[in-house]
Design an enzyme around this catalytic site. Sequence first.
Site, PDB file in Angstrom:
ATOM      1  N   LYS A 102       0.862  -1.193   0.000  1.00  0.00           N
ATOM      2  CA  LYS A 102       0.000   0.000   0.000  1.00  0.00           C
ATOM      3  C   LYS A 102       0.887   1.229   0.000  1.00  0.00           C
ATOM      4  CE  LYS A 102      -4.412   1.262   0.282  1.00  0.00           C
ATOM      5  NZ  LYS A 102      -5.619   0.561  -0.176  1.00  0.00           N
ATOM      6  N   GLY A 214     -20.242   7.657   2.686  1.00  0.00           N
ATOM      7  CA  GLY A 214     -19.177   7.831   1.690  1.00  0.00           C
ATOM      8  C   GLY A 214     -19.789   7.782   0.307  1.00  0.00           C
ATOM      9  N   TYR A 215     -19.537   8.819  -0.490  1.00  0.00           N
ATOM     10  CA  TYR A 215     -20.153   8.841  -1.822  1.00  0.00           C
ATOM     11  C   TYR A 215     -19.103   9.142  -2.877  1.00  0.00           C
ATOM     12  CZ  TYR A 215     -24.386   8.557  -4.563  1.00  0.00           C
ATOM     13  OH  TYR A 215     -25.367   8.115  -5.428  1.00  0.00           O
ATOM     14  N   GLY A 216     -17.974   8.427  -2.789  1.00  0.00           N
ATOM     15  CA  GLY A 216     -16.927   8.558  -3.805  1.00  0.00           C
ATOM     16  C   GLY A 216     -17.046   7.421  -4.794  1.00  0.00           C
ATOM     17  N   GLY A 219     -18.733   4.212  -2.821  1.00  0.00           N
ATOM     18  CA  GLY A 219     -20.087   4.424  -2.292  1.00  0.00           C
ATOM     19  C   GLY A 219     -21.108   4.710  -3.383  1.00  0.00           C
TER      20      GLY A 219
HETATM   21  P1  NAD Z   1     -13.104   8.329  -2.731  1.00  0.00           P
HETATM   22  O1  NAD Z   1     -12.057   9.303  -2.401  1.00  0.00           O
HETATM   23  O2  NAD Z   1     -13.570   8.206  -4.133  1.00  0.00           O
HETATM   24  O3  NAD Z   1     -14.396   8.578  -1.792  1.00  0.00           O
HETATM   25  C1  NAD Z   1     -14.350   8.732  -0.405  1.00  0.00           C
HETATM   26  C2  NAD Z   1     -15.694   9.313   0.026  1.00  0.00           C
HETATM   27  O4  NAD Z   1     -15.780   9.309   1.460  1.00  0.00           O
HETATM   28  C3  NAD Z   1     -15.913  10.759  -0.416  1.00  0.00           C
HETATM   29  O5  NAD Z   1     -17.229  10.896  -0.920  1.00  0.00           O
HETATM   30  C4  NAD Z   1     -15.778  11.549   0.893  1.00  0.00           C
HETATM   31  O6  NAD Z   1     -16.522  12.749   0.889  1.00  0.00           O
HETATM   32  C5  NAD Z   1     -16.354  10.539   1.848  1.00  0.00           C
HETATM   33  N1  NAD Z   1     -16.079  10.819   3.262  1.00  0.00           N
HETATM   34  C6  NAD Z   1     -14.906  11.184   3.851  1.00  0.00           C
HETATM   35  N2  NAD Z   1     -15.109  11.382   5.184  1.00  0.00           N
HETATM   36  C7  NAD Z   1     -16.420  11.131   5.411  1.00  0.00           C
HETATM   37  C8  NAD Z   1     -17.258  11.177   6.576  1.00  0.00           C
HETATM   38  N3  NAD Z   1     -16.761  11.515   7.775  1.00  0.00           N
HETATM   39  N4  NAD Z   1     -18.576  10.881   6.443  1.00  0.00           N
HETATM   40  C9  NAD Z   1     -19.088  10.542   5.250  1.00  0.00           C
HETATM   41  N5  NAD Z   1     -18.350  10.482   4.115  1.00  0.00           N
HETATM   42  C10 NAD Z   1     -17.043  10.781   4.208  1.00  0.00           C
HETATM   43  O7  NAD Z   1     -12.553   6.923  -2.192  1.00  0.00           O
HETATM   44  P2  NAD Z   1     -13.011   5.463  -2.624  1.00  0.00           P
HETATM   45  O8  NAD Z   1     -12.059   4.965  -3.657  1.00  0.00           O
HETATM   46  O9  NAD Z   1     -14.473   5.458  -2.870  1.00  0.00           O
HETATM   47  O10 NAD Z   1     -12.688   4.644  -1.289  1.00  0.00           O
HETATM   48  C11 NAD Z   1     -13.602   4.607  -0.186  1.00  0.00           C
HETATM   49  C12 NAD Z   1     -13.147   3.512   0.777  1.00  0.00           C
HETATM   50  O11 NAD Z   1     -13.135   2.254   0.089  1.00  0.00           O
HETATM   51  C13 NAD Z   1     -11.735   3.693   1.338  1.00  0.00           C
HETATM   52  O12 NAD Z   1     -11.707   3.221   2.663  1.00  0.00           O
HETATM   53  C14 NAD Z   1     -10.892   2.807   0.451  1.00  0.00           C
HETATM   54  O13 NAD Z   1      -9.697   2.383   1.084  1.00  0.00           O
HETATM   55  C15 NAD Z   1     -11.846   1.658   0.239  1.00  0.00           C
HETATM   56  N6  NAD Z   1     -11.548   0.853  -0.951  1.00  0.00           N
HETATM   57  C16 NAD Z   1     -11.454   1.431  -2.187  1.00  0.00           C
HETATM   58  C17 NAD Z   1     -11.186   0.640  -3.287  1.00  0.00           C
HETATM   59  C18 NAD Z   1     -11.142   1.205  -4.694  1.00  0.00           C
HETATM   60  O14 NAD Z   1     -11.055   0.408  -5.638  1.00  0.00           O
HETATM   61  N7  NAD Z   1     -11.250   2.500  -4.869  1.00  0.00           N
HETATM   62  C19 NAD Z   1     -10.970  -0.742  -3.120  1.00  0.00           C
HETATM   63  C20 NAD Z   1     -11.087  -1.294  -1.849  1.00  0.00           C
HETATM   64  C21 NAD Z   1     -11.373  -0.488  -0.777  1.00  0.00           C
END
Ligand code: NAD
Length: 413
Positions: A102, A214-216, A219
């Site tokens: 990582k 979480g809406y990235g 989400g």
């Molecule tokens: P991202 O940056 O696209 O989205 C993160 C989201 O979380 C954003 O909408 C942000 O506003 C929101 N957020 C942050 N703090 C918050 C809070 N206190 N309350 C509510 N929402 C909050 O990231 P992502 O790629 O969607 O990753 C999200 C999670 O999934 C992380 O923990 C990441 O490690 C995990 N993950 C991601 C992947 C991947 O393929 N992207 C794979 C496995 C795990």
Amino acid sequence: MNPREMYLQQLEQAVPFLTVEPEYIDMLRYPKEVLELSLPVRLDGGGVKIFSAWRSHHNNALGPYKGGVRYHVEVSRDEVVALSSWMTIKCSIAGLPYGGGKGGVAVDVRELSRNELENLSRAYAFGISRFVGTDYDIPAPDVYTNPQVMAWFLDTFEKVKGWSEPSAFTGKPVVIGGSLGRSDSTGKGGIFILREALKGVGLLGKPLTVGIQGYGNVGSRAHRFVEEDLGLKVVAVSDSAAAVHNQAGLKYSEVSKFKEETRSLKGFPGGEELFPDLLFEQKMDILILAALGGAVDEKNAGSVKANVVLELANGPITPEGEAILTDKGVLIVPDVLANGGGVIVSCFEWIQGRSGDTWSEEYVYSKLDERMVRSFGEIWSMREERKISFRQAAYVKAVSRIVDAMRFRGIWP
Ligand code: NAD
């Protein structure tokens, strides 16, 4: 709680159910190597800012290190090490030929222009170029990194090396060797697992309600597939700025369009706006955690209303939070199983890059479904047979496979 402590406690909770020599557990407590960097980056105004960054190699008994790169202001060495440890467990559960790695850069990307973000990404890729590669360590996207950032990483790496090596990074744009379905894969895979879990507890097909923290990338995709694939109603969503609640339902098409246009859920007109943390207190059957680590802890676990919690973020529930939820009879579907879709499709991208083949989205999804159902089935039956938690069963399964590989390899030098 420190995420490293969290990982160590989770590992510890599986030890009584494992028949392995203690030295192998000891080895899994530590990363094999961690690269620490200070990255000087030229800013648009002419000044230079130094960013701290890391790349952790936790374990490679099963194959090259694999794991994303996170850009976040609170990233620390301990967090990167914990995330690389969870990758070791996750890759083992998914049956992939990978170990765990990582990376992370301590940065608030919202403070950077596009040009500064490119400079930082290239500085990081340059810094880790001697520490990554197709058969050594393969980075991918995570929080606040995306296909564009992967493209800068790959381009810098290939220019440093002087040759083409598309499988050294995954999560790339499709035009430079990315896989169809990669951007949707963590959300899609998570919903495959949710489907299996609901089947397991006899709730599949019932009109359940869902909340998503979480809406990235992850989400928002979970919202889409929970609606499209399972026909369930999402009643609450949140990001770092706001939560929105509407018991009548929030449509993916409307929420995602608003979030894409304004980059925030704040001001979404289709529901009642709340502080982000109030999401947990809303009435819902299923809670999907897709933000950051430590979101549910001893302070707020009591207010969670859902009966099923799907961990799509990494480490979103602390051990104290988990104890409270478990006492309430909540089924927690652990991260190391539920969010494996991203790394599984990364592996498909890696295979396509090595062979020069391209797979259709339909084929990618069917292979993803097959793998996730297999991992789910193995862990679910172990959980039932041995009367242990879902997470303990996942760790027992994962550690057994890793230790088998470590035994064959031996401890050398
Ligand atoms: P991202 O940056 O696209 O989205 C993160 C989201 O979380 C954003 O909408 C942000 O506003 C929101 N957020 C942050 N703090 C918050 C809070 N206190 N309350 C509510 N929402 C909050 O990231 P992502 O790629 O969607 O990753 C999200 C999670 O999934 C992380 O923990 C990441 O490690 C995990 N993950 C991601 C992947 C991947 O393929 N992207 C794979 C496995 C795990």
